[in-house]
Design an enzyme around this catalytic site. Sequence first.
Site, PDB file in Angstrom:
ATOM      1  N   LYS A  77     -12.159   8.236  44.051  1.00 17.36           N
ATOM      2  CA  LYS A  77     -10.778   8.243  43.565  1.00 17.36           C
ATOM      3  C   LYS A  77      -9.938   9.197  44.410  1.00 17.36           C
ATOM      4  O   LYS A  77     -10.417  10.258  44.810  1.00 17.36           O
ATOM      5  CB  LYS A  77     -10.761   8.672  42.086  1.00 17.36           C
ATOM      6  CG  LYS A  77      -9.398   8.522  41.407  1.00 17.36           C
ATOM      7  CD  LYS A  77      -9.485   8.919  39.929  1.00 17.36           C
ATOM      8  CE  LYS A  77      -8.140   8.787  39.233  1.00 17.36           C
ATOM      9  NZ  LYS A  77      -8.209   9.180  37.803  1.00 17.36           N
ATOM     10  N   SER A 152      -6.126   5.896  34.598  1.00 19.35           N
ATOM     11  CA  SER A 152      -5.619   5.994  35.942  1.00 19.35           C
ATOM     12  C   SER A 152      -6.640   5.637  37.034  1.00 19.35           C
ATOM     13  O   SER A 152      -6.248   5.367  38.164  1.00 19.35           O
ATOM     14  CB  SER A 152      -5.104   7.413  36.183  1.00 19.35           C
ATOM     15  OG  SER A 152      -6.167   8.340  36.141  1.00 19.35           O
ATOM     16  N   SER A 176      -9.033   7.997  31.413  1.00 14.43           N
ATOM     17  CA  SER A 176      -8.808   7.409  32.742  1.00 14.43           C
ATOM     18  C   SER A 176     -10.044   6.864  33.454  1.00 14.43           C
ATOM     19  O   SER A 176      -9.908   6.198  34.474  1.00 14.43           O
ATOM     20  CB  SER A 176      -8.128   8.426  33.657  1.00 14.43           C
ATOM     21  OG  SER A 176      -6.758   8.494  33.384  1.00 14.43           O
TER      22      SER A 176
END
EC number: 6.3.5.7
Lengths: 489, 96
Positions: A77, A152, A176
């Site tokens: 990420k 996210s 997330s």
Amino acid sequence: MKLADKTANELQELLHSKELTIADLTEATFKRIKELDPKVDAFLALNEEQATKQAAEMDQTDTGERGPLFGLPIGVKDNIVTEGLETTASSLILKGFNPIYNATVVDKLRDAGMVIVGKLNMDEFAMGSSNENSYYKNTKNPWNLETVPGGSSGGSAAAVAAGEVPFTLGSDTGGSIRQPAAFCGVVGMKPTYGRVSRFGLIAYASSFDQIGPITRTVKDNALLLNAIAGHDEKDSTSANVEVPDFTAALTGDIQGLRIGVPKEYFAEGVSEASKQAVKDALKVLEEKGATWEEISLPHSKYALSTYYILASSEASSNLSRFDGIRYGYRTEKAGSLLEFYMNTRSEGFGDEVKRRIMLGTYALSSGYYDAYYKKAQKVRTLIKQDFDKAFENFDVIIGPTTPTPAFKIGEIIDDPLTMYANDILTIPVNLAGVPAISVPCGFDNGLPLGLQIIGNYFDEETVYRVADAFEQATGFHKETPQTWEGAAQ
Amino acid sequence: MAKMTKEEVIEVAHLARLAITDEEAVHFADQLEAITNAMELLNELDTENVEPTTHVLPLVNVMREDKSIEGLPRELVMKNVKEHEGGQVRVPTILD
């Protein structure tokens, strides 16, 4: 040879038998990313040159010296810093930022011999539930390209679902990892707060943020947590507790397991399909010897407000470091120092980030501090106590991960409160700091649904044991989205 | 119900070092008002005798041994600086 649906163990068998080299696997991974990512848009920066070189070198290592993740590809990420590989947290304010050190988890991936293939799209600074807040692009859900992958960590979940890469790291502040894992039909674990070092994770809300693995199977997930967990002197909030071998917990035996099912997780707003999928899952677990009872986590309905006050307050402080002086985006329009700061930040941050910074600044400002911030900290105590009490009598708490499956791109982006409500079932877990996983448990109109299994502090083992037993009994993880068909393997 | 005015939003934005236009302030005022109103749900709860939670783990201050360790080389630290000179960060002239 199909590589895209292989587990870590299966890939290792191919590597050990020399049917496949690490160089081949790396090449195939990039080939598949290049074919599928124009549709899915999961990746930001790719690390092809370095990964290819690393893979060729790693093929020289004797198979007897290799660990279970050696030579396997992983995506990271984009809020986790990677030395020499652009890291932006999907924000304009960090465009072109080239980290000068690795996050602790990245060093640990390297120690395990994993090959980092690239960085994954996300909501800007991990603020969002749809990936629509990325400055760079909208990631699509591989199950239906018109719907969001969640957020996210949407890029991390979508890349695994599309079979672009078997492993990714995400981060979870209010859901997330788990919410996008549920939306994309993959396995996502948020470990106990403090289980994994946050050093090198670009901070959003420091008392909540936690890095965790996203994979197709529970076993692969446990393998990856083995690699990244542990105390780190560079993160003074990382816990100095022993890290067990999480894969040893996957015995398939859940005889006598006591499950609490909170009635608040089946309240208004949770779709019938989500409720039914969880009820069906409970039957599966019962057949394997578990028992369940309805319980109450009475303060659940206060979790969303509590979270948005506290997380926004922490964000307003954490994001004050982005001032355009030493790194990142810098405005061209500045007549004074104040204008320099204000224009840099206004031009560099997106709307959702600005909203949360302002909300946090408001909640912390004099006159409102007691009414909002301190009040929310007290309610956090009540929410934590709900969990403490439940775990006196139950081994795990089970419910849906999200109220609904993935929604359409653009559908609720202009309505922050409705967007926030996506995380209503995942946020209480972050407020308490306990571990929780989302595993695929069914479909609603062709879109995946997630089962959330919540455990007691530092008891990821039980969470994994239950998740694995469920996975073995059902096989939802073997379903693949249509984006796979005909693509390079 | 708390009313969030345009002026309040401009004041908060200023505290947060964010430049916003009047038009944006009106837009954010509506959204932030809806959000803060939703947050007032917490007032239902009596928290008089509840201790606040700042951290979920029983953390104590962590001290390292008082000995010097080498920092990052200056050249490396300057890698993301837009302009620098003689080991110093160069910024636009903002004083008349």
